[in-house]
Design a protein around this motif. Structure first.
Motif, PDB file in Angstrom:
ATOM      1  N   ASN A   1      45.729  37.947  42.200  1.00  0.00           N
ATOM      2  CA  ASN A   1      45.986  39.175  42.382  1.00  0.00           C
ATOM      3  C   ASN A   1      44.883  39.639  43.512  1.00  0.00           C
ATOM      4  O   ASN A   1      44.231  40.467  43.409  1.00  0.00           O
ATOM      5  CB  ASN A   1      46.198  40.268  41.364  1.00  0.00           C
ATOM      6  N   TYR A   2      44.746  39.129  44.899  1.00  0.00           N
ATOM      7  CA  TYR A   2      43.915  39.420  45.897  1.00  0.00           C
ATOM      8  C   TYR A   2      43.788  40.958  46.252  1.00  0.00           C
ATOM      9  O   TYR A   2      42.795  41.420  46.525  1.00  0.00           O
ATOM     10  CB  TYR A   2      43.969  38.676  47.001  1.00  0.00           C
ATOM     11  N   PRO A   3      45.014  41.672  46.242  1.00  0.00           N
ATOM     12  CA  PRO A   3      45.099  42.858  46.636  1.00  0.00           C
ATOM     13  C   PRO A   3      44.518  43.942  45.796  1.00  0.00           C
ATOM     14  O   PRO A   3      43.564  44.771  46.095  1.00  0.00           O
ATOM     15  CB  PRO A   3      46.574  43.284  46.987  1.00  0.00           C
ATOM     16  N   ALA A   4      44.553  43.729  44.585  1.00  0.00           N
ATOM     17  CA  ALA A   4      43.830  44.519  43.586  1.00  0.00           C
ATOM     18  C   ALA A   4      42.370  44.126  43.524  1.00  0.00           C
ATOM     19  O   ALA A   4      41.321  45.020  43.369  1.00  0.00           O
ATOM     20  CB  ALA A   4      44.435  44.035  42.189  1.00  0.00           C
TER      21      ALA A   4
ATOM     22  N   THR B   1      40.861  39.661  37.702  1.00  0.00           N
ATOM     23  CA  THR B   1      41.916  39.930  38.669  1.00  0.00           C
ATOM     24  C   THR B   1      42.131  38.828  39.448  1.00  0.00           C
ATOM     25  O   THR B   1      43.372  38.648  39.740  1.00  0.00           O
ATOM     26  CB  THR B   1      41.544  41.527  39.328  1.00  0.00           C
ATOM     27  N   VAL B   2      41.441  37.981  39.902  1.00  0.00           N
ATOM     28  CA  VAL B   2      41.679  37.029  41.030  1.00  0.00           C
ATOM     29  C   VAL B   2      41.988  35.762  39.988  1.00  0.00           C
ATOM     30  O   VAL B   2      43.114  34.990  40.081  1.00  0.00           O
ATOM     31  CB  VAL B   2      40.447  36.525  41.855  1.00  0.00           C
ATOM     32  N   ASN B   3      41.169  35.286  39.114  1.00  0.00           N
ATOM     33  CA  ASN B   3      41.193  34.166  38.340  1.00  0.00           C
ATOM     34  C   ASN B   3      42.635  34.099  37.448  1.00  0.00           C
ATOM     35  O   ASN B   3      43.398  33.028  37.213  1.00  0.00           O
ATOM     36  CB  ASN B   3      40.175  34.185  37.271  1.00  0.00           C
ATOM     37  N   ASN B   4      43.016  35.312  36.913  1.00  0.00           N
ATOM     38  CA  ASN B   4      44.412  35.325  35.981  1.00  0.00           C
ATOM     39  C   ASN B   4      45.382  35.314  36.738  1.00  0.00           C
ATOM     40  O   ASN B   4      46.750  34.950  36.057  1.00  0.00           O
ATOM     41  CB  ASN B   4      44.164  36.433  34.823  1.00  0.00           C
ATOM     42  N   GLY B   5      45.494  36.099  37.835  1.00  0.00           N
ATOM     43  CA  GLY B   5      46.948  35.868  38.584  1.00  0.00           C
ATOM     44  C   GLY B   5      46.958  35.866  40.261  1.00  0.00           C
ATOM     45  O   GLY B   5      47.721  36.157  40.679  1.00  0.00           O
TER      46      GLY B   5
END
Length: 300
Positions: free
Chosen positions: A266-269, A260-264
């Motif tokens: 997306n820190y909230p997710a 989730t962090v590496n691909n986009g």
């Protein structure tokens, strides 16, 4: 002869009770500061980020529940959570199967010094990186690895065994190597606290080894089993290297957070998934602590 009260004593007299600091407060101060700085504050930040909005590789500081709805309460995330919990339970059970006999042997068939030294030998692998310990299984369990080569040379198999690597078996091996000491050590401590007189009393009452273990040894060792189970369960469901290198692409909650962090970015997710995982861990640990009293072993 009565003496005049000193200035410091007069000052303490007018201070409220909550402002009076003793040795306990002074000694606990650094621990509390460390707890606040490196646990409470980071968790609060992660919790805050879990309610923010994500958009186009950036975080929008707008309070919403989008991260929870789109990351946690989805079919894929719930399946990954279930798979992670199953892995944690299975790893804990298998580690208990291997760790309890080890602790039992060290307690009843070795001396106190010898048992402690032998237990310390299981800490030696932790002198190296967890990534190295995990990757080290690739040349051992692979199709061209040591085990398959030996089996082929001995004539036991004609083709390499594929399920030795990138399978549930390889994951269990990786977890077991890493965490058996975390199960054996608390059980060994708990077994060491058993009064020899209780074991002698069981033999006096003509109790065999099975009856003594069932009625005396096992119940008195449950605090160690509980602590070891907590250690292994928490560490296994939070492990990243074993599912990343030995699972063959089967996702767990830690790999999902990483992707989730590496691909986009997306820190909230990722924050929402992390908080959800933390809540699950708290629930399981609380349930276990309500069933087993660990106060005696904790005090020792």
């Amino acid at each position: 002869m009565a003496t005049e009260p000193t200035q410091s004593s007069r000052a303490r007299r007018w201070l409220p009770t909550r402002w009076e600091f003793g040795e306990v407060h002074v000694l606990a101060g650094p621990s509390i500061a460390w707890f606040l700085a490196f646990l409470a504050v980071p968790l609060a930040i992660i919790l805050y980020y879990s309610f923010l909005t994500y958009g186009s590789f950036s975080v929008v500081h707008e309070i919403t529940l989008d991260a929870w709805q789109n990351a946690v309460f989805t079919q894929n995330a719930l399946e990954v959570f279930a798979r992670t919990l199953v892995i944690g339970v299975v790893v804990t059970a298998i580690t208990l199967v291997f760790g309890y006999p080890l602790a039992y042997f060290l307690r009843f068939y070795t001396s106190t010094v010898g048992g402690t030294l032998l237990l310390l030998f299981f800490v030696i692998p932790f002198w190296t990186s967890g990534v190295i310990r995990t990757i080290g299984w690739l040349p051992i369990l692979g199709k061209t690895g040591v085990i398959n080569q030996l089996l082929v040379m001995a004539g036991f198999i004609d083709q390499p065994i594929a399920w030795l690597l990138y399978s549930p078996f390889s994951q269990i091996v990786g977890y077991l190597q890493n965490y058996v000491v975390f199960m054996a050590a608390p059980i060994y401590i708990s077994l060491s606290q058993i009064d020899e007189g209780l074991l002698d009393a069981s033999e006096t009452l003509r109790g065999d080894h099975v009856a003594t273990f069932r009625n005396v040894t096992w119940p008195l060792s449950l605090p160690g089993v509980a602590i070891g189970s907590i250690f292994v369960f928490v560490l296994s469901i939070g492990n990243f290297t074993v599912p990343q290198f030995l699972s063959g692409g089967e996702a767990t909650i830690t790999t999902l957070i990483y992707l989730t962090v590496n691909n986009g970015l997306n820190y909230p997710a990722a924050s929402a998934l992390s908080i959800a995982l933390l809540l699950v861990i708290f629930a399981v640990v609380l349930l276990l602590l309500r069933r087993v009293d660990i106060s005696e072993i904790a005090q020792s």
